[in-house]
Design a protein around this motif. Structure first.
Motif, PDB file in Angstrom:
ATOM      1  N   GLY A 122     -78.903  10.318 -45.869  1.00 31.81           N
ATOM      2  CA  GLY A 122     -78.350  10.767 -47.121  1.00 31.81           C
ATOM      3  C   GLY A 122     -78.081  11.951 -47.158  1.00 31.81           C
ATOM      4  N   GLN A 123     -78.849  12.990 -46.867  1.00 32.12           N
ATOM      5  CA  GLN A 123     -78.865  14.463 -46.926  1.00 32.12           C
ATOM      6  C   GLN A 123     -77.835  14.768 -45.861  1.00 32.12           C
ATOM      7  OE1 GLN A 123     -83.015  15.723 -46.752  1.00 32.12           O
ATOM      8  NE2 GLN A 123     -82.530  16.779 -48.466  1.00 32.12           N
ATOM      9  N   ILE A 124     -77.683  14.262 -44.645  1.00 29.77           N
ATOM     10  CA  ILE A 124     -76.714  14.739 -43.519  1.00 29.77           C
ATOM     11  C   ILE A 124     -75.474  14.218 -44.269  1.00 29.77           C
ATOM     12  CG2 ILE A 124     -75.983  14.331 -41.353  1.00 29.77           C
ATOM     13  CD1 ILE A 124     -78.705  13.863 -40.448  1.00 29.77           C
ATOM     14  N   LEU A 125     -75.341  13.226 -44.735  1.00 26.87           N
ATOM     15  CA  LEU A 125     -74.066  12.746 -45.273  1.00 26.87           C
ATOM     16  C   LEU A 125     -73.498  13.763 -46.509  1.00 26.87           C
ATOM     17  CD1 LEU A 125     -73.939   8.985 -45.477  1.00 26.87           C
ATOM     18  CD2 LEU A 125     -72.779  10.395 -43.819  1.00 26.87           C
ATOM     19  N   ALA A 126     -74.662  14.087 -47.146  1.00 22.32           N
ATOM     20  CA  ALA A 126     -74.285  15.071 -48.352  1.00 22.32           C
ATOM     21  C   ALA A 126     -74.014  16.424 -47.833  1.00 22.32           C
ATOM     22  CB  ALA A 126     -75.342  15.009 -49.274  1.00 22.32           C
TER      23      ALA A 126
ATOM     24  N   LEU B  47     -77.909  20.713 -43.844  1.00 23.67           N
ATOM     25  CA  LEU B  47     -78.117  21.046 -42.280  1.00 23.67           C
ATOM     26  C   LEU B  47     -79.162  20.089 -41.984  1.00 23.67           C
ATOM     27  CD1 LEU B  47     -78.383  24.648 -42.044  1.00 23.67           C
ATOM     28  CD2 LEU B  47     -76.708  23.446 -40.991  1.00 23.67           C
ATOM     29  N   PRO B  48     -79.092  19.382 -40.927  1.00 26.96           N
ATOM     30  CA  PRO B  48     -80.207  18.536 -40.024  1.00 26.96           C
ATOM     31  C   PRO B  48     -81.330  18.847 -40.204  1.00 26.96           C
ATOM     32  CG  PRO B  48     -78.046  18.116 -39.054  1.00 26.96           C
ATOM     33  CD  PRO B  48     -77.826  19.449 -39.879  1.00 26.96           C
ATOM     34  N   THR B  49     -81.460  20.329 -39.749  1.00 20.44           N
ATOM     35  CA  THR B  49     -82.789  20.883 -39.498  1.00 20.44           C
ATOM     36  C   THR B  49     -83.706  20.972 -40.876  1.00 20.44           C
ATOM     37  OG1 THR B  49     -81.648  22.992 -39.737  1.00 20.44           O
ATOM     38  CG2 THR B  49     -82.567  22.411 -37.605  1.00 20.44           C
ATOM     39  N   THR B  50     -82.873  21.116 -41.833  1.00 15.63           N
ATOM     40  CA  THR B  50     -83.527  20.925 -43.452  1.00 15.63           C
ATOM     41  C   THR B  50     -83.885  19.781 -43.560  1.00 15.63           C
ATOM     42  OG1 THR B  50     -82.156  22.689 -44.109  1.00 15.63           O
ATOM     43  CG2 THR B  50     -83.238  21.984 -45.775  1.00 15.63           C
ATOM     44  N   ALA B  51     -82.857  18.674 -43.311  1.00 15.02           N
ATOM     45  CA  ALA B  51     -83.035  17.300 -43.589  1.00 15.02           C
ATOM     46  C   ALA B  51     -84.358  16.850 -42.973  1.00 15.02           C
ATOM     47  CB  ALA B  51     -81.881  16.521 -43.417  1.00 15.02           C
ATOM     48  N   ILE B  52     -84.576  17.030 -41.732  1.00 13.87           N
ATOM     49  CA  ILE B  52     -85.787  16.621 -40.944  1.00 13.87           C
ATOM     50  C   ILE B  52     -86.875  17.063 -41.640  1.00 13.87           C
ATOM     51  CG2 ILE B  52     -84.796  16.263 -38.823  1.00 13.87           C
ATOM     52  CD1 ILE B  52     -86.191  18.706 -38.064  1.00 13.87           C
ATOM     53  N   LEU B  53     -86.890  18.275 -42.157  1.00 18.53           N
ATOM     54  CA  LEU B  53     -88.052  18.588 -42.704  1.00 18.53           C
ATOM     55  C   LEU B  53     -88.622  17.796 -43.969  1.00 18.53           C
ATOM     56  CD1 LEU B  53     -87.882  22.625 -42.678  1.00 18.53           C
ATOM     57  CD2 LEU B  53     -89.149  21.192 -41.198  1.00 18.53           C
ATOM     58  N   TYR B  54     -87.644  17.668 -44.821  1.00 21.68           N
ATOM     59  CA  TYR B  54     -87.626  16.811 -46.059  1.00 21.68           C
ATOM     60  C   TYR B  54     -88.205  15.428 -45.354  1.00 21.68           C
ATOM     61  CZ  TYR B  54     -85.989  19.613 -49.800  1.00 21.68           C
ATOM     62  OH  TYR B  54     -85.958  20.205 -50.757  1.00 21.68           O
ATOM     63  N   GLN B  55     -87.665  14.883 -44.506  1.00 21.31           N
ATOM     64  CA  GLN B  55     -87.929  13.482 -44.020  1.00 21.31           C
ATOM     65  C   GLN B  55     -89.544  13.371 -43.661  1.00 21.31           C
ATOM     66  OE1 GLN B  55     -85.804  10.749 -44.298  1.00 21.31           O
ATOM     67  NE2 GLN B  55     -87.750   9.907 -43.819  1.00 21.31           N
TER      68      GLN B  55
ATOM     69  N   ALA C 161     -91.817  15.336 -44.058  1.00 19.30           N
ATOM     70  CA  ALA C 161     -92.783  15.516 -45.762  1.00 19.30           C
ATOM     71  C   ALA C 161     -92.685  14.263 -46.134  1.00 19.30           C
ATOM     72  CB  ALA C 161     -92.256  16.758 -46.438  1.00 19.30           C
ATOM     73  N   ILE C 162     -91.573  13.698 -46.418  1.00 18.42           N
ATOM     74  CA  ILE C 162     -91.761  12.394 -47.283  1.00 18.42           C
ATOM     75  C   ILE C 162     -92.383  11.316 -46.428  1.00 18.42           C
ATOM     76  CG2 ILE C 162     -89.648  11.347 -46.678  1.00 18.42           C
ATOM     77  CD1 ILE C 162     -90.811  11.359 -50.332  1.00 18.42           C
ATOM     78  N   MET C 163     -92.248  11.181 -45.046  1.00 16.99           N
ATOM     79  CA  MET C 163     -93.100  10.004 -44.651  1.00 16.99           C
ATOM     80  C   MET C 163     -94.454  10.212 -44.739  1.00 16.99           C
ATOM     81  SD  MET C 163     -90.368   8.975 -41.408  1.00 16.99           S
ATOM     82  CE  MET C 163     -91.353   7.451 -41.123  1.00 16.99           C
ATOM     83  N   ILE C 164     -94.879  11.497 -44.720  1.00 17.46           N
ATOM     84  CA  ILE C 164     -96.404  11.732 -44.617  1.00 17.46           C
ATOM     85  C   ILE C 164     -96.908  11.612 -46.032  1.00 17.46           C
ATOM     86  CG2 ILE C 164     -98.066  13.498 -44.680  1.00 17.46           C
ATOM     87  CD1 ILE C 164     -96.470  14.661 -42.160  1.00 17.46           C
TER      88      ILE C 164
END
Lengths: 263, 213
Positions: A207-211, A214-222, A224-227
């Protein structure tokens, strides 16, 4: 980077062709869940349209109480879902489950939004979607854990009776089954951690990448949310079963496993 | 001799029990038709069930006065349904004792208990490979090893042939007599009762069933 293209409704409707394909296959394979699939997809459509309209409205009229109200509604709905699937639990156990789900869901959400993301908890744009992910996963995990726990108790009446007569403390008797249920609830989350990034890109990342993030920011969120999801499932299940176990025996140390039959 | 248990006007699940007195240090047999409440009686005696009315006195104090776990550990009930964990006989002793937070008995003790139950098998035998009768004897040996002052056996010989049943009950009877322990046995086998019982309690057939017949 471009932000996601608007999806014209007509082209959006094309996706339902895929659903028709599934229905056709199910009919051919004589799977008797076609009615459920239709209901589920219709409910999903209606619920998401409503959520979309509601969120649009809330973002236009931001107010802290609206955000908090939305979160509270999510928590209450999650509690209702879990409890309606487990009517066999005694009243005290139901309260424990409700309190554990609400407590751990809100605690992890608060921690995540305020400390990790670093915005105010009343910020609807962060609190509502993250709350949905955290509380929704807690709900699924808890439901899975309670299923396993109840099945274990029902399948092991001999073991329970033998250990009770053996003079073991009811808490010690039930604890291994609670631990097994916690393990079962955590496995899907842990497994998804293992596969993430190799085969599939999780929903929030996509979702974030589609929006246009930056993938590097998006993975940090991902990450964090998975943990956070792992933590909330673990916390909600542990609290429910750890404190819930105490409701399974009376002051005479007799096991009371099911609701007394209604007369 | 002191009275171990006495029941007065006890009712449970619509059954009226006769007034029963059981003496301490004796071997008592309880017989009766199916559904006359034999197993339920044992659950009343170890406190895992509660009578709807009436009084049960254990060693001259009402049973409710006892701390429930302490009572259950003293009046040990070996139920009819055998349950063993996966793993060997030795593993089962270890796991069961862990549930009581007690150290596992020595190999010699375990073998002695198995021998009393007429089972001559190495301790590393996997329980999954045992027959029904062998599992039942391992189960009884486990409970026997706790050396409680009162032992309640519910159909201990259900899965055994007559010869083994006599040998096991004889050995258990002698063992409990030597320790001064009280042994209560539910059995359908009248010949066992005639041979070993000091007291033989025959529970009456419930009225409910008579009406059906």
């Amino acid at each position: 980077m471009n932000s996601a293209l608007d999806l014209p409704l007509l082209r959006f409707a094309l996706v339902y062709i895929l659903l028709l394909a599934v229905l056709w296959l199910m009919k051919k394979a004589r799977i008797h869940k076609t009615a459920l699939l239709i209901t589920a997809s219709m409910r999903m459509t209606v619920q998401l349209i409503l959520a979309g309209l509601l969120l649009t409205w809330i973002f236009k009229h931001p107010h802290p109480l609206l955000t908090l109200g939305y979160v509270c509604a999510m928590v209450l709905f999650a509690i209702h879902r879990v409890l309606s699937q487990h009517r066999g639990l005694n009243k005290r156990f139901q309260w424990v489950v409700a309190a554990s789900l609400a407590g751990s869901g809100l605690a992890v959400l608060l921690f995540f939004v305020c400390l990790v993301v670093g915005v105010n908890i009343t910020e609807a744009q962060y609190t509502i979607p993250l709350g949905g992910m955290i509380i929704g996963n807690a709900m699924t995990g808890l439901s899975l854990a309670l299923n396993t726990f109840e099945q274990n108790l029902a399948a092991n009446t001999n073991r329970l009776a033998s250990l009770l007569n053996w003079g073991a403390h009811p808490q010690d008797i039930v604890r291994p089954m609670a631990n097994a249920a916690l393990e079962t609830a955590l496995l899907p989350t842990i497994n998804s951690m293992l596969g993430t990034g190799i085969v599939w890109l999780p929903g929030m990342l996509t979702g974030q990448i589609l929006a246009g993030t930056l993938p590097t920011t998006a993975i940090l969120y991902q990450i964090a949310i998975m943990i956070a999801i792992c933590a909330v499932v673990c916390l909600a299940v542990f609290c429910s079963l750890y404190f819930g176990c105490h409701t399974l025996y009376d002051k005479h140390y007799r096991l009371i496993l099911a609701n007394p039959p209604k007369e | 001799m002191n009275t171990l248990f006495s029941l007065r006007t006890v009712r449970q699940h619509g059954l009226c029990y006769p007034d029963i007195d059981i003496a301490e240090g004796c071997t008592s047999f309880i017989t009766g038709a199916s559904g006359c409440g034999k197993s339920s009686l044992f659950c009343l005696l170890n406190g895992t069930a509660q009578a709807e009315s009436g009084t049960i006195v254990y060693r001259s104090r009402p049973i409710e006065d006892y701390e429930p776990l302490a009572l259950r550990r003293e009046v040990l009930l070996v139920g009819q349904q055998v349950f063993l964990f996966d793993g060997s006989i030795q593993d089962n002793f270890a796991t069961f004792y862990e549930y009581r937070h007690k150290p596992c008995p020595s190999a010699a003790t375990m073998l002695a208990m198995l021998a009393l139950c007429q089972l001559d098998m190495p301790l590393h035998t996997a329980c999954a490979h045992l027959s029904g009768g062998e599992r039942q004897r391992v189960y009884v040996a486990l409970f026997l090893s706790l050396q409680t002052p009162v032992l309640l056996l519910d159909e201990p010989s259900a899965a055994l042939d007559a010869h083994t049943a006599h040998a096991m009950l004889g050995a258990l009877h002698a063992h409990c007599q030597a320790r001064g322990a009280s042994l209560l046995v539910i059995s359908h086998d009248v010949s066992l009762a005639q041979r070993y019982a000091h007291t033989h309690i025959a529970l009456p057939t419930p009225h409910k069933e008579q009406n059906h017949e």
